[in-house]
Design an enzyme around this catalytic site. Sequence first.
Site, PDB file in Angstrom:
ATOM      1  N   LYS A  67       0.843  -1.200   0.000  1.00  0.00           N
ATOM      2  CA  LYS A  67       0.000   0.000   0.000  1.00  0.00           C
ATOM      3  C   LYS A  67       0.876   1.247   0.000  1.00  0.00           C
ATOM      4  CE  LYS A  67      -2.020   2.474   3.319  1.00  0.00           C
ATOM      5  NZ  LYS A  67      -1.999   3.779   2.663  1.00  0.00           N
ATOM      6  N   GLU A  73      10.663   1.635   9.758  1.00  0.00           N
ATOM      7  CA  GLU A  73      11.550   2.769   9.430  1.00  0.00           C
ATOM      8  C   GLU A  73      10.751   4.024   9.728  1.00  0.00           C
ATOM      9  OE1 GLU A  73      14.616   2.422   8.545  1.00  0.00           O
ATOM     10  OE2 GLU A  73      14.622   0.265   8.218  1.00  0.00           O
ATOM     11  N   CYS A 131      13.334  11.913   5.407  1.00  0.00           N
ATOM     12  CA  CYS A 131      13.560  11.511   6.802  1.00  0.00           C
ATOM     13  C   CYS A 131      15.024  11.710   7.199  1.00  0.00           C
ATOM     14  CB  CYS A 131      13.155  10.060   6.980  1.00  0.00           C
ATOM     15  SG  CYS A 131      13.986   8.989   5.801  1.00  0.00           S
ATOM     16  N   GLU A 154       9.826  16.184  15.130  1.00  0.00           N
ATOM     17  CA  GLU A 154      10.048  16.197  13.684  1.00  0.00           C
ATOM     18  C   GLU A 154       9.074  17.173  13.013  1.00  0.00           C
ATOM     19  OE1 GLU A 154       8.772  12.695  11.465  1.00  0.00           O
ATOM     20  OE2 GLU A 154      10.669  12.725  10.395  1.00  0.00           O
TER      21      GLU A 154
END
Length: 499
Positions: A193, A268, A302, A403
Amino acid sequence: MQKNIHLNYIKKIQTLLQSNSPFLIQNYINGELTASSNEEYLDNFNPSNGLIYSHCPNSNQTDVQLAVDAATSACPLWKNLPAENKFIILNRIAELIDIYNDELALAESSDQGKPIWLAKNEIKRAAQNFRFYATAAMQFSSEAHIMEESAINYTIRQPIGIVGCISPWNLPLYLFSWKIAPALAAGNCVIAKPSEITPLTAFLLSEICIEAGLPKGVLNILHGNGPVTGQAIIEHQQIKAISFTGGTSTGKHIAATAAPMFKKLSLELGGKNPNIIFADCDFEKMIKTTVNSSFLNQGEICLCGSRIYVEKRIYDKFKTRFIDEVNQLKVGNPAESETKIGAIVSKQHYEKVLNCIARAEAEGGNILSGGKPKNILGLENGWYIEPTVIEGLQNNCLTQQEEIFGPVVTITPFENEADAIEKANESIYGLAATIWTENLTKAHRVAGQINSGIIWINCWLLRDLRTPFGGMKNSGVGREGGWEAMRFFTEQKNVCIKL
Ligand code: NAD
């Protein structure tokens, strides 16, 4: 190889994207393009102009079951297909991605907001992922251990069966292929997905897989949002492993759901990466790379170095020069070759980033550059933000700790090596770090003490696909890349023979 006439959507992508009426993206189940069973659709936006360009299915449990049924039927064939045949098919997918680089890059840019020149590079890397793991299918082998007391152990690595791959919106086809390619190379059937925010290149990959002759049911690509489609994938009993890339909070939820079912997990997750700049670095090289590591892909990578720590001695020099370079970055239409910073992926994310900038000011941050939305002539409804540099923040404030995942960096001076290490490690994340110094002894010493899965010295984003990729702490569990991914996507079985 010639471009093929059967790749209908890829061939027409430019026309489809320019059409006034949104087109329909389809699932890829059992080798065929199909609507979801509920015929529910989500809107897909082009971030450069804020317009809806397509609708993608919001697939549900029924669709996941159809995909699992297809994969179950395909498993024996794919598992037992000789490695060379797997190589030929995966390599063909790589070739087709390369052939359609222009079309895929246009699609990626229109879906994600990144400049087209950058999308072209990433599509090349998606092809490399398939090529790399095509060869891995040929090379992966078992280990043997000879025992002193006349016995031999050997370890068989078998495909797990059906595995799930779920990916985010920032590097859509690159990260999607980074999971799918090793999963297939290891002999698994896959339910995958992409992010519902950027489904387009995954959809086009379906056509490529059909064209490349991937047997039906081996790869099934389902579209839809996380809580519906993603949830149905992670909860499915027959999907024995999940490889996930995305946010830390989603990763936590996936781990909590999958752990009681004893699924194998690779996570991850997010990052808040330090970029440590010592006074004895190669200043010019560092400046050039730091502009990139701060703002490439609108800072939506990232691995971007969002916390910049600069040795006090060169702090003012760095600040002046860095701001000067940042002010020259062109924010604008992703289709223009001079554009360095394109559009932010979605309205929701655009608002999040702007809120983070406002919060940084409330926390006492001084905005040295940017800090505002950018209006682009002719694209007034697109989501653009100026590259933003902030100083004057405490290391433990929310801006330095959470973040942001946008074109925003903080700069902070440090006193000495110990101070730099302490500041860099003061984070719940541990994905990547960059160190700039010409003193290699110091570079190795600092690298050894930074708690990150990946460390770049005097470079950034220099990737070798054979190396282990992943993060420590809240940045993830497990590693991808090279043999690590092949090991993740296989079950080990030890056989011991007494001679
Ligand atoms: P996200 O976690 O919101 O979504 C990622 C994927 O998970 C999407 O496909 C989404 O639909 C799906 N998802 C959401 N809820 C789910 C659920 N309940 N069950 C199953 N799937 C679900 O992340 P995002 O906003 O798409 O991506 C940005 C994040 O990804 C950032 O935190 C970034 O750091 C991280 N990221 C990490 C890496 C890495 O390699 N460590 C690489 C790229 C991005």
